[in-house]
Scaffold this motif. Structure first.
Motif, PDB file in Angstrom:
ATOM      1  N   UNK A 296      34.496 -27.694   3.459  1.00  0.00           N
ATOM      2  CA  UNK A 296      33.739 -26.842   2.552  1.00  0.00           C
ATOM      3  C   UNK A 296      32.309 -26.750   3.071  1.00  0.00           C
ATOM      4  N   UNK A 297      31.794 -25.532   3.194  1.00  0.00           N
ATOM      5  CA  UNK A 297      30.420 -25.324   3.646  1.00  0.00           C
ATOM      6  C   UNK A 297      29.521 -25.282   2.419  1.00  0.00           C
ATOM      7  N   UNK A 298      28.552 -26.185   2.370  1.00  0.00           N
ATOM      8  CA  UNK A 298      27.667 -26.285   1.209  1.00  0.00           C
ATOM      9  C   UNK A 298      26.394 -25.483   1.433  1.00  0.00           C
ATOM     10  N   UNK A 299      26.039 -24.689   0.444  1.00  0.00           N
ATOM     11  CA  UNK A 299      24.807 -23.924   0.508  1.00  0.00           C
ATOM     12  C   UNK A 299      23.654 -24.656  -0.150  1.00  0.00           C
ATOM     13  N   UNK A 300      22.510 -24.011  -0.235  1.00  0.00           N
ATOM     14  CA  UNK A 300      21.325 -24.614  -0.848  1.00  0.00           C
ATOM     15  C   UNK A 300      21.428 -24.522  -2.365  1.00  0.00           C
ATOM     16  N   UNK A 301      21.052 -25.581  -3.072  1.00  0.00           N
ATOM     17  CA  UNK A 301      21.057 -25.513  -4.545  1.00  0.00           C
ATOM     18  C   UNK A 301      20.038 -24.504  -5.045  1.00  0.00           C
ATOM     19  N   UNK A 305      17.259 -29.199  -9.963  1.00  0.00           N
ATOM     20  CA  UNK A 305      18.152 -29.815 -10.943  1.00  0.00           C
ATOM     21  C   UNK A 305      19.602 -29.395 -10.759  1.00  0.00           C
ATOM     22  N   UNK A 306      19.868 -28.544  -9.763  1.00  0.00           N
ATOM     23  CA  UNK A 306      21.228 -28.053  -9.522  1.00  0.00           C
ATOM     24  C   UNK A 306      22.011 -29.097  -8.739  1.00  0.00           C
ATOM     25  N   UNK A 307      22.965 -29.777  -9.409  1.00  0.00           N
ATOM     26  CA  UNK A 307      23.771 -30.801  -8.735  1.00  0.00           C
ATOM     27  C   UNK A 307      25.133 -30.258  -8.296  1.00  0.00           C
ATOM     28  N   UNK A 308      25.339 -28.952  -8.424  1.00  0.00           N
ATOM     29  CA  UNK A 308      26.581 -28.330  -7.954  1.00  0.00           C
ATOM     30  C   UNK A 308      26.237 -27.126  -7.082  1.00  0.00           C
ATOM     31  N   UNK A 309      25.719 -27.386  -5.872  1.00  0.00           N
ATOM     32  CA  UNK A 309      25.357 -26.268  -4.988  1.00  0.00           C
ATOM     33  C   UNK A 309      26.581 -25.446  -4.619  1.00  0.00           C
ATOM     34  N   UNK A 310      26.390 -24.159  -4.322  1.00  0.00           N
ATOM     35  CA  UNK A 310      27.536 -23.291  -4.001  1.00  0.00           C
ATOM     36  C   UNK A 310      28.213 -23.716  -2.705  1.00  0.00           C
ATOM     37  N   UNK A 311      29.518 -23.462  -2.617  1.00  0.00           N
ATOM     38  CA  UNK A 311      30.280 -23.801  -1.422  1.00  0.00           C
ATOM     39  C   UNK A 311      31.288 -22.706  -1.109  1.00  0.00           C
ATOM     40  N   UNK A 323      29.226 -13.597   4.626  1.00  0.00           N
ATOM     41  CA  UNK A 323      28.194 -13.121   3.690  1.00  0.00           C
ATOM     42  C   UNK A 323      27.450 -14.301   3.079  1.00  0.00           C
ATOM     43  N   UNK A 324      28.151 -15.402   2.865  1.00  0.00           N
ATOM     44  CA  UNK A 324      27.545 -16.615   2.317  1.00  0.00           C
ATOM     45  C   UNK A 324      26.513 -17.181   3.294  1.00  0.00           C
ATOM     46  N   UNK A 325      26.850 -17.153   4.598  1.00  0.00           N
ATOM     47  CA  UNK A 325      25.963 -17.706   5.618  1.00  0.00           C
ATOM     48  C   UNK A 325      24.863 -16.735   6.025  1.00  0.00           C
ATOM     49  N   UNK A 326      25.172 -15.438   5.981  1.00  0.00           N
ATOM     50  CA  UNK A 326      24.212 -14.424   6.424  1.00  0.00           C
ATOM     51  C   UNK A 326      24.334 -13.195   5.537  1.00  0.00           C
TER      52      UNK A 326
END
Length: 376
Positions: A296-301, A305-311, A323-326
């Motif tokens: 799973x590639x984790x993005x920036x929160x 206070x965001x403890x569930x960053x997008x993936x 699109x998630x990366x660029x």
């Protein structure tokens, strides 16, 4: 020449050498080492979405193994053609033979051996069921309800308890079980940092950091690698912007096939400089060299206070991950043909494309499935 198939039934657990929950990679590797017993094996899958759809391994003439789509774990075992003597098949339960060429498995034998169960077209028990339909009967077409105590069993199914063969069960993932202990079930990619591995049977994650974790750390935490491979292919260095000294540090790979991960380690500092995670997609050039790594590639929160960053996950389509990366556009790609050095290997779609982003490279098939991820 086929060998006699003499196997024990373990309801909810397995059949013979096959354990429910084993990985596709482990089972195919086992079958490769037992070609004298299983000389003809077919792997069937959906080429357009093999990262998410079930895989069927057909072992002629008696066995079908169904693997879950995402986890690639053995979900259901089917034994059929019980009366086919080429080769003969013997089924045992609690050290007693219940089916052989001389002992026909009938409804009365099942009732006597396993006890009463709920009424229906099949005889169903937790983790085990018996079908009276022949293989040639299409799915969903039912014959007359059999109440004849001498009715002959045509197929036997073994699955986890709770997966009883009803509609939708075949698409379910396999629940965590003993066969999975020690396997990595999740690899969280943190770009420019490294990966965090989570294992079945353990609540302690393992953080492997780029330019920090050493070869000795890997050996202590993951055990000795399956193989140590010294990097000789320098073709990609022509695209590198690094200094000549960095390019000369070719390094060596620690291959962990059982986890689906490679680590490129520096020749000089002996720290991890690149991590490669493999999706083990059927039909791709590297299929079956590595167990599937569920990355799973984790993005920036969004905030502190965001403890569930997008993936984004291994089974997402390339367009979604790109699109998630660029978000502003897909980078140009390079064509890679992994069969160029294999004169005897022919694949329907041997070419993949490499897409480079900041700190990460994706290798993608023609059907937009990500074959592997390289983090550097």
């Amino acid at each position: 020449m086929y060998s006699l198939l003499n196997v024990d039934i373990r309801p909810g657990s397995g059949l013979g050498i096959f354990e429910i929950g084993d990985s596709l990679w482990a089972i195919l590797d086992k079958l490769r080492s037992l070609q004298h017993m299983f000389p003809q094996v077919d792997v069937k899958y959906d080429p357009d979405s093999s990262a998410v759809t079930p895989v069927v391994v057909h072992i002629r003439p008696h066995l079908d193994l169904l693997f879950s789509g995402k986890g690639q774990r053995l979900h259901t075992i089917c034994v059929h053609q019980l009366r086919d003597p080429n080769p003969p098949v013997i089924l045992r339960y609690d050290d007693a033979i219940i089916s052989s060429t001389d002992e026909v498995l009938r409804r009365v034998v099942v009732n006597r051996t396993f006890g009463p169960t709920y009424p229906g077209d099949d005889l169903r028990y937790p983790g085990l069921w018996f079908s009276f339909e022949d293989d040639s009967i299409s799915e969903g077409i039912k014959g007359p309800q059999g109440v004849d105590r001498d009715q002959e069993v045509k197929r036997v199914f073994i699955s986890q308890k709770g997966n009883d063969g009803k509609a939708g069960d075949a698409l379910d993932e396999v629940a965590e079980c003993a066969a999975m202990d020690g396997d990595a079930h999740q690899a969280i990619i943190k770009i420019h940092d490294g990966i965090v591995l989570n294992f079945f049977g353990s609540s302690k994650p393992l953080h492997i950091r780029l330019r920090e974790t050493t070869a000795q750390d890997l050996t202590l935490d993951l055990g000795p690698p399956s193989k140590v491979h010294y990097k000789e292919d320098q073709r990609m260095t022509i695209h590198s912007s690094k200094q000549a000294d960095d390019i000369d540090d070719r390094g060596y790979f620690y291959n962990y096939f059982q986890h689906g991960i490679d680590f490129l380690i520096s020749d000089t500092t002996h720290v991890v400089k690149k991590i490669v995670l493999h999706t083990n997609i059927p039909g791709a050039p590297l299929f079956q060299q590595y167990k599937r790594c569920c990355w799973e590639i984790e993005g920036s929160p969004e905030d502190d206070e965001d403890d569930t960053p997008p993936r984004k996950r291994f089974h997402d389509r390339f367009e979604t991950i790109s699109h998630f990366l660029s978000p502003h556009g897909t980078p140009p790609s390079m064509i890679l043909n992994r069969t160029d050095d294999e004169d005897d290997l022919t694949l329907p779609s041997p070419s993949t494309r490499l897409y480079g982003y900041d700190g990460i490279i994706l290798e993608v098939t023609e059907s937009s499935q990500v074959v592997c991820v390289m983090v550097f």
